[in-house]
Write an enzyme that holds these catalytic residues in place. Structure first.
Site, PDB file in Angstrom:
ATOM      1  N   HIS A 160       0.870  -1.179   0.000  1.00 17.42           N
ATOM      2  CA  HIS A 160       0.000   0.000   0.000  1.00 17.42           C
ATOM      3  C   HIS A 160       0.908   1.230   0.000  1.00 17.42           C
ATOM      4  O   HIS A 160       1.980   1.216   0.606  1.00 17.42           O
ATOM      5  CB  HIS A 160      -0.850  -0.035   1.274  1.00 17.42           C
ATOM      6  CG  HIS A 160      -1.924   1.008   1.350  1.00 17.42           C
ATOM      7  ND1 HIS A 160      -1.670   2.308   1.695  1.00 17.42           N
ATOM      8  CD2 HIS A 160      -3.258   0.939   1.133  1.00 17.42           C
ATOM      9  CE1 HIS A 160      -2.813   2.997   1.696  1.00 17.42           C
ATOM     10  NE2 HIS A 160      -3.795   2.193   1.362  1.00 17.42           N
ATOM     11  N   ASP A 166       2.573  -3.645   8.273  1.00 22.72           N
ATOM     12  CA  ASP A 166       1.363  -2.853   8.067  1.00 22.72           C
ATOM     13  C   ASP A 166       0.187  -3.807   8.249  1.00 22.72           C
ATOM     14  O   ASP A 166      -0.111  -4.612   7.382  1.00 22.72           O
ATOM     15  CB  ASP A 166       1.393  -2.266   6.655  1.00 22.72           C
ATOM     16  CG  ASP A 166       0.070  -1.636   6.244  1.00 22.72           C
ATOM     17  OD1 ASP A 166      -0.880  -1.636   7.051  1.00 22.72           O
ATOM     18  OD2 ASP A 166      -0.001  -1.137   5.105  1.00 22.72           O
ATOM     19  N   GLN A 214      -4.996  -4.570   6.964  1.00 23.15           N
ATOM     20  CA  GLN A 214      -5.973  -5.493   6.390  1.00 23.15           C
ATOM     21  C   GLN A 214      -6.052  -6.806   7.148  1.00 23.15           C
ATOM     22  O   GLN A 214      -6.817  -7.697   6.762  1.00 23.15           O
ATOM     23  CB  GLN A 214      -5.660  -5.752   4.917  1.00 23.15           C
ATOM     24  CG  GLN A 214      -5.861  -4.546   4.039  1.00 23.15           C
ATOM     25  CD  GLN A 214      -7.299  -4.029   4.042  1.00 23.15           C
ATOM     26  OE1 GLN A 214      -8.243  -4.766   4.346  1.00 23.15           O
ATOM     27  NE2 GLN A 214      -7.466  -2.749   3.735  1.00 23.15           N
ATOM     28  N   LYS A 221     -10.705   0.640  10.002  1.00 22.18           N
ATOM     29  CA  LYS A 221     -10.857  -0.654   9.334  1.00 22.18           C
ATOM     30  C   LYS A 221     -11.416  -1.696  10.306  1.00 22.18           C
ATOM     31  O   LYS A 221     -11.702  -2.824   9.924  1.00 22.18           O
ATOM     32  CB  LYS A 221      -9.498  -1.163   8.825  1.00 22.18           C
ATOM     33  CG  LYS A 221      -8.706  -0.126   8.048  1.00 22.18           C
ATOM     34  CD  LYS A 221      -8.787  -0.288   6.578  1.00 22.18           C
ATOM     35  CE  LYS A 221      -7.847   0.702   5.905  1.00 22.18           C
ATOM     36  NZ  LYS A 221      -8.161   0.916   4.502  1.00 22.18           N
ATOM     37  N   CYS A 267      -4.702   2.245  -3.789  1.00 23.74           N
ATOM     38  CA  CYS A 267      -3.453   2.754  -3.191  1.00 23.74           C
ATOM     39  C   CYS A 267      -2.319   1.759  -3.342  1.00 23.74           C
ATOM     40  O   CYS A 267      -1.484   1.613  -2.440  1.00 23.74           O
ATOM     41  CB  CYS A 267      -3.636   3.117  -1.720  1.00 23.74           C
ATOM     42  SG  CYS A 267      -4.755   4.477  -1.461  1.00 23.74           S
TER      43      CYS A 267
HETATM   44  C1  LIG Z   1      -2.857  -2.146   3.675  1.00 22.74           C
HETATM   45  C2  LIG Z   1      -3.147  -0.742   4.091  1.00 22.74           C
HETATM   46  N1  LIG Z   1      -2.168   0.002   4.616  1.00 22.74           N
HETATM   47  C3  LIG Z   1      -2.365   1.263   5.016  1.00 22.74           C
HETATM   48  C4  LIG Z   1      -3.594   1.858   4.902  1.00 22.74           C
HETATM   49  C5  LIG Z   1      -3.740   3.278   5.340  1.00 22.74           C
HETATM   50  O1  LIG Z   1      -4.647   3.396   6.376  1.00 22.74           O
HETATM   51  P1  LIG Z   1      -5.162   4.833   6.785  1.00 22.74           P
HETATM   52  O2  LIG Z   1      -5.690   5.488   5.552  1.00 22.74           O
HETATM   53  O3  LIG Z   1      -6.225   4.577   7.773  1.00 22.74           O
HETATM   54  O4  LIG Z   1      -4.008   5.565   7.354  1.00 22.74           O
HETATM   55  C6  LIG Z   1      -4.659   1.120   4.350  1.00 22.74           C
HETATM   56  C7  LIG Z   1      -6.010   1.690   4.175  1.00 22.74           C
HETATM   57  O5  LIG Z   1      -6.217   2.626   3.405  1.00 22.74           O
HETATM   58  C8  LIG Z   1      -4.428  -0.205   3.941  1.00 22.74           C
HETATM   59  O6  LIG Z   1      -5.404  -0.957   3.411  1.00 22.74           O
END
Ligand SMILES: Cc1ncc(COP(=O)(O)O)c(C=O)c1O
Ligand SMILES: Cc1ncc(COP(=O)(O)O)c(C=O)c1O
Lengths: 128, 427, 427, 128
Positions: B139, B217, B220, B243, B384
């Site tokens: 991501h 990270d 998910q 999430k 993303c």
């Molecule tokens: C795998 C992953 N990493 C990071 C993020 C970033 O999360 P956030 O936008 O809540 O900071 C997301 C969600 O957008 C994600 O799915």
């Protein structure tokens, strides 16, 4: 499924399946790539412009959603014979009319990709 | 915070055999009974943001209307109630992840957490030529911060590749990549496009053997499967509240106390200082050092309530339910849309929470729009993870993600919508 | 967002003569009717965090249960509703401050906003020997980030001093300090200890004459008096949602589009990019470039609802009401606690929202604790302005802050509690 | 105002007004400043320690809330004759007993300032 036929009517699907003005030009005055970030819609647009500032030819290669590709196909059909200033004055309503349908806010960028890329190409041609 | 470990499943949410009953679960989420745009809601985009339970909003309301004050600094009863609320929430969230509350930094999002690791740990530890290893599937939030800091420190960013065809992350390449002696390996626990679960224990082992740290990270993973952070082998673990059913704002970073102690704060201001003079400041210790400004008490309380509910559902049960949903998607999708190219593993058991695919016939955006006519909400685009899409030469993909509240009716509507789309585009 | 400008005061909240009626206003804040610890709540700590109106929680609830999805990226109806909710909220908040929505960066807090200015603008614009000018009275959030970046860039941090005795900021020193040709002047709009309103128009004029920019920390102004950002002369203006009745998380930074366009983002990740490749990324333009990660839609909606309510009260009316409350505090405090040293101006009209004082007889913490016995909530300590306290040689101070919902009964209870404390400590 | 007399009982106020062991030592084995951040409570504590590791004298100068100053006054009264190890083993309950009252969570740091500074002084003496 009411309304679906609106956005995905046969005319749009036809332009998507077989876009007009597909290809490349031999000696384009300007080539420009247009992209919708977060989308993956992409077109490579080429214009042939006369010394008098009139578009004489146009071609594009693209990949993306039906709206972006049909929108580009439709707008490119309109460009030949128009002056650069005329094209710069075109806006979103012109494209919506070509598409024959009001596109929702999430898809406006798709519909306008062709026009906006054309206008950016003109701007960069002029700043040369 | 009430802590209920769902060892014997709470029948409110379960079938007699102990499996999760998504129909019962739906009652906890008021939005699922609404009809946005006049159509029933088949929400298959929980990977982008989960729906919020009534319980979470109730907890926020209760806190704001009975205990709201600025935590940490008050010498009066209400401020103490606010502090107890905030720190109690931290403790509950820490317990959810099986980590000490003293090692859980509460931040605004996973993005903020990953930026903190890259910028603070990275700035202090990366030198010219050092290697940071990430996957091609990351991501943007676990990629761009590493691009930035490796550029700034003149370090190198290297990639664990994906298979261009299947989209599976080629973890076995780690054997050779590890010879680069990376200082940091940063990977998603579950890919938000491929859906695949990373073999964290093995990655951690490989990393630690060469002295690398592992930054995970977890966005998910945390809402879709049981996650005990200490068992992952991670050195840093980031997650986002929204999430999991919390509010949008909120997220956290876990790291061992020794690691946190060595890290400089990135954001400075109130509530993170020991003492301040006109020209310099000494920062406080522990997690607070990274939590500049007024703590987000209502956000923490929301997340704690979301953890309560996920534990009532049972995270094993959630995972099992979602795996059944994904099995069906993987099985039926090729029948309904034969040209669909499924990204990532074909075996539902190697996945958590989601399936993304691409079709030459129907662009993902068109698909999402046509599905929307039946109230089916899926995501279309790069999610993303643009470099991954370029590696796979996929212009954009359609992503279906599931949750404890996903029912077979939702999937029925999905497949009906896919058939619609095929009809339209095949002409 | 409904926008109601209270030109003719809404009688729900006002007296017949158009002045704000705090008793009516209290009905909007459920917590004020509760009895924390079994005592009535006299909340005189709104400068730390304001209480939350029912209306704000209702707006959040309504959004979460009817329109919740990930804004900006969705091709389905619900995502469009979420985007409309989020961007509509931004527009409403921008209107509250009289700035274009395209220049309002939505962040997690004022702390984050001020860090962004210092780190992004500072890093790009400060060179060795350049001067940043702040006051000795700054909140840590508008001080430490400047300490950090001036140290990093080898620039100088200089101070507009306070009068050691009265605590008033000596703005007339600007005449000579401006000769240092600062590149940035960073000041609080209203000091969170002294309560004094900064003469922003004059500071801006002086700043702009030497080519300096003016960064204003608006935290203590925005809920207490009318603020039209363009009329302040500020180049950057930061604020926090929770001081206005919004949720904890939320805040913003306004800057002119040209300034924003020149600034590099500090936090990177999703939703702020134009395109990303494996080894580099191109960031998007406008405000979104500074808003990495999932937007905090519910936080923005909460703040928009808070703006609606403040506008219904009328910001002129709020300011007038609070000034009356402060007048009484300034008048009666010396009678009730003769050794109280009031910090900042003696004229209520030079203040907004708060009065802090110190007593040799009774330490602020003891005072706060004794007041708490009557349910009176005040703050004791440094209020995140430790250097100011050192300049004034005050070990710590007691701060009373008022709000639209502050009544004379609250002040009666305050003074009764002060008398209690005096009895205890005079023995 | 029920309970107020608890925390602000005469004994505590007496220790606050006229702290015991106030001042400085001629030749302290160790001096240490203790502070409560966010509070403004501060004490300068000095210990005289015999070769055998027993505290023989103590003095402090301080400024701050009644609880912090009374707490320090009370604990310093207890130090003479105690071994360093004994002092290190003292905890919060010991101080609460001296104060004769249970202090709320927001004020625990105030109450413990004297003891904690003493223990830090011992630690830094030993690491010399
Ligand atoms: C795998 C992953 N990493 C990071 C993020 C970033 O999360 P956030 O936008 O809540 O900071 C997301 C969600 O957008 C994600 O799915
Ligand atoms: C003057 C001032 N500046 C900055 C801040 C920081 O605000 P926040 O903690 O919401 O980031 C505050 C509040 O604590 C404040 O009063």
């Amino acid at each position: 499924m009411g309304g679906m036929d609106d956005l995905y009517r046969e005319q749009i699907l036809e332009h998507h399946r077989r876009p007009h003005n597909q290809g490349t030009l031999a000696a384009p005055s300007i080539s420009l790539e247009g992209r919708n970030p977060n989308c993956g819609d992409v077109i490579n647009l080429q214009l042939q412009v006369s010394d008098a500032g009139v578009i004489t030819d146009v071609a594009f290669l693209g990949k993306g959603c039906a709206i972006s590709q049909a929108g580009t196909s439709l707008i490119t059909d309109e460009l030949r014979g128009k002056s650069l200033d005329e094209v710069l004055s075109l806006g979103s309503p012109f494209v919506m009319e070509l598409l024959g349908v009001e596109v929702g806010p999430a898809r406006v960028h798709c519909a306008l990709l062709g026009l906006e890329t054309t206008q950016k190409a003109i701007a960069s041609l002029r700043s040369k | 915070m009430t802590v209920r470990l769902a060892e014997t499943p709470v029948t409110t949410w379960h079938n007699a055999d102990g499996t999760l009953d998504p129909v019962k679960v739906r009652a906890a989420y008021p939005i699922l009974a609404t009809r946005p745009g006049g159509r029933p809601l088949h929400y298959l985009d929980s990977a982008a943001t989960a729906q919020r339970p009534q319980r979470v909003v109730d907890a926020v309301t209760k806190y704001l209307f009975t205990a709201n004050a600025n935590p940490h600094r008050g010498a009066y009863t209400l401020a103490q109630m606010a502090t107890d609320g905030y720190e109690g929430a931290r403790a509950r969230i820490a317990q959810f992840f099986n980590v000490p509350a003293t090692e859980l930094v509460m931040l605004g999002s996973a993005t903020e957490a990953l930026n903190l690791v890259a910028r603070s740990w990275g700035k202090a530890n990366l030198r010219r030529g050092d290697v940071v290893l990430v996957t091609e599937a990351e991501h943007h939030a676990n990629l761009i911060p590493w691009q930035q800091i490796t550029r700034e420190m003149d370090a190198d960013l290297e990639f664990i590749p994906v298979d261009d065809v299947t989209g599976e992350i080629l973890w076995d390449r780690l054997d050779s990549l590890i010879k680069l002696k990376p200082k940091m390996i940063a990977v998603g626990h579950v890919s938000n496009v491929l859906g695949s679960i990373a073999p964290l224990a093995e990655i951690a082992k490989a990393a630690h053997q060469v002295g690398a740290l592992l930054c995970v990270d977890g966005c998910q993973a945390v809402a879709n499967m049981p996650v005990s952070i200490p068992h992952t082998g991670a050195d840093f673990y980031a997650f986002s509240a929204h999430k999991m059913g919390g509010l949008y704002a909120g997220g956290g970073l876990w790291a061992r106390a020794e690691l946190l102690a060595e890290m400089a704060p990135i954001e400075t201001g109130g509530d993170m200082i020991h003492s301040v003079r006109l020209r310099d400041a000494e920062f406080t210790t522990g997690t607070q050092r990274f939590e500049a400004g007024t703590p987000d008490a209502s956000g923490a309380i929301a997340l704690a309530a979301a953890c309560d509910l996920l534990d009532e559902f049972g995270r094993e049960q959630i995972h099992a339910h979602e795996t059944r949903m994904i099995e069906r998607i993987l099985r039926e999708l090729p029948e309904v849309l034969p040209d669909a190219r499924i990204l990532g593993p074909r075996d539902a058991r190697q996945r958590a929470g989601l399936v993304a695919f691409a079709s030459e016939l129907i662009h993902a955006h068109d698909l999402a729009e046509i599905l929307d006519r039946r109230g089916v909400a899926i995501r279309a685009g790069f999610h993303c993870a643009q470099p991954l899409h370029e590696q796979l030469e996929v212009g954009s993909s359609a992503r279906v993600s599931v949750a404890p509240y996903t029912t077979h009716e939702d999937l029925d509507a999905l497949f009906a919508g896919l058939r619609d789309a095929r009809t339209v585009f095949e002409g």
